[in-house]
Design a protein around this motif. Structure first.
Motif, short mmCIF file in Angstrom:
data_model
loop_
_atom_site.label_atom_id
_atom_site.label_comp_id
_atom_site.label_asym_id
_atom_site.label_seq_id
_atom_site.Cartn_x
_atom_site.Cartn_y
_atom_site.Cartn_z
N ASP A 25 -21.44 -5.13 43.55
CA ASP A 25 -20.74 -4.99 42.27
C ASP A 25 -19.29 -4.54 42.46
O ASP A 25 -18.50 -4.60 41.51
CB ASP A 25 -21.48 -4.03 41.34
CG ASP A 25 -21.61 -2.63 41.90
OD1 ASP A 25 -21.87 -2.50 43.12
OD2 ASP A 25 -21.47 -1.66 41.14
N MET B 181 -26.47 -1.18 42.11
CA MET B 181 -25.70 -2.13 41.29
C MET B 181 -26.24 -2.10 39.87
O MET B 181 -27.38 -1.69 39.64
CB MET B 181 -25.86 -3.56 41.84
CG MET B 181 -25.29 -3.77 43.22
SD MET B 181 -25.51 -5.46 43.79
CE MET B 181 -27.28 -5.55 44.01
N ARG C 114 -27.65 -3.74 36.27
CA ARG C 114 -28.64 -4.76 35.85
C ARG C 114 -29.85 -4.84 36.77
O ARG C 114 -30.92 -4.45 36.38
CB ARG C 114 -28.00 -6.14 35.65
CG ARG C 114 -26.92 -6.11 34.59
CD ARG C 114 -26.53 -7.41 34.00
NE ARG C 114 -26.34 -8.50 34.92
CZ ARG C 114 -26.35 -9.76 34.56
NH1 ARG C 114 -26.53 -10.09 33.31
NH2 ARG C 114 -26.15 -10.72 35.44
N GLN D 81 -30.92 -3.75 40.69
CA GLN D 81 -30.48 -3.11 41.93
C GLN D 81 -30.92 -3.90 43.15
O GLN D 81 -31.78 -4.78 43.07
CB GLN D 81 -31.02 -1.69 41.97
CG GLN D 81 -30.50 -0.87 40.81
CD GLN D 81 -30.14 0.53 41.17
OE1 GLN D 81 -29.94 0.88 42.32
NE2 GLN D 81 -30.02 1.36 40.15
N ASP E 26 -24.20 -8.73 40.99
CA ASP E 26 -25.38 -7.90 40.73
C ASP E 26 -26.63 -8.69 41.11
O ASP E 26 -26.55 -9.88 41.42
CB ASP E 26 -25.43 -7.43 39.27
CG ASP E 26 -25.57 -8.56 38.27
OD1 ASP E 26 -26.52 -9.36 38.40
OD2 ASP E 26 -24.73 -8.65 37.36
#
Length: 140
Positions: free
Chosen positions: A27, A73, A75, A77, A51
């Motif tokens: 990200d 990140m 939304r 991970q 993401d």
């Protein structure tokens, strides 16, 4: 007029490199852009996703030789992306290199050791990442 047969063209050596495709998931847009240039300079084809959700879409439609992935990140991970990508494309399971600044976080440490995956701790030497990628791909 002269035509070249397929046999003639097969005898000519091809001067093309076999490029390996890498998906870079981070990200941090500045880091991702810099790593894309560095890896491209090493003759890798590099796609970027910012993401895990975007990365999953890319994994659905493209074949990658390796995935370099951040863990923290928005939304979706990195650990969740890894598990979903591995289900979708089992051959990717041993082709991940995680990059993280949170290797001592208990949840992240448990994931990294529990799945026996390669990882580098941020900030890492760029040459270390290049060597890790080349080593991983040399066995392919």
């Amino acid at each position: 007029m002269s035509f070249q047969s397929d046999a003639d063209s097969a005898e000519r050596p091809m001067n093309m490199l076999e490029l390996k495709a890498i998906l870079l998931v981070d990200d941090d847009r500045q880091l991702a852009g810099a790593l894309q240039w560095i890896l491209a300079d090493e003759n890798f084809l590099v796609d970027i996703a910012f993401d895990g959700e975007e990365a999953l879409i890319r994994v659905k439609v493209n074949e990658y030789d390796a995935v370099i992935c951040d863990l923290k990140m928005p939304r979706l991970q990195g650990d969740e992306f890894y598990l979903k990508a591995k289900d979708m494309r089992p051959n990717l399971a041993d082709r991940f290199i995680f990059i993280t600044g949170f290797a001592t976080d208990p949840k992240i440490k448990l994931f990294l050791t529990g799945h026996n995956v390669k990882y580098l701790v941020k900030p890492f030497p760029v040459q270390g990442l290049i060597e890790c990628v080349k080593e991983m791909l040399s066995g392919r």
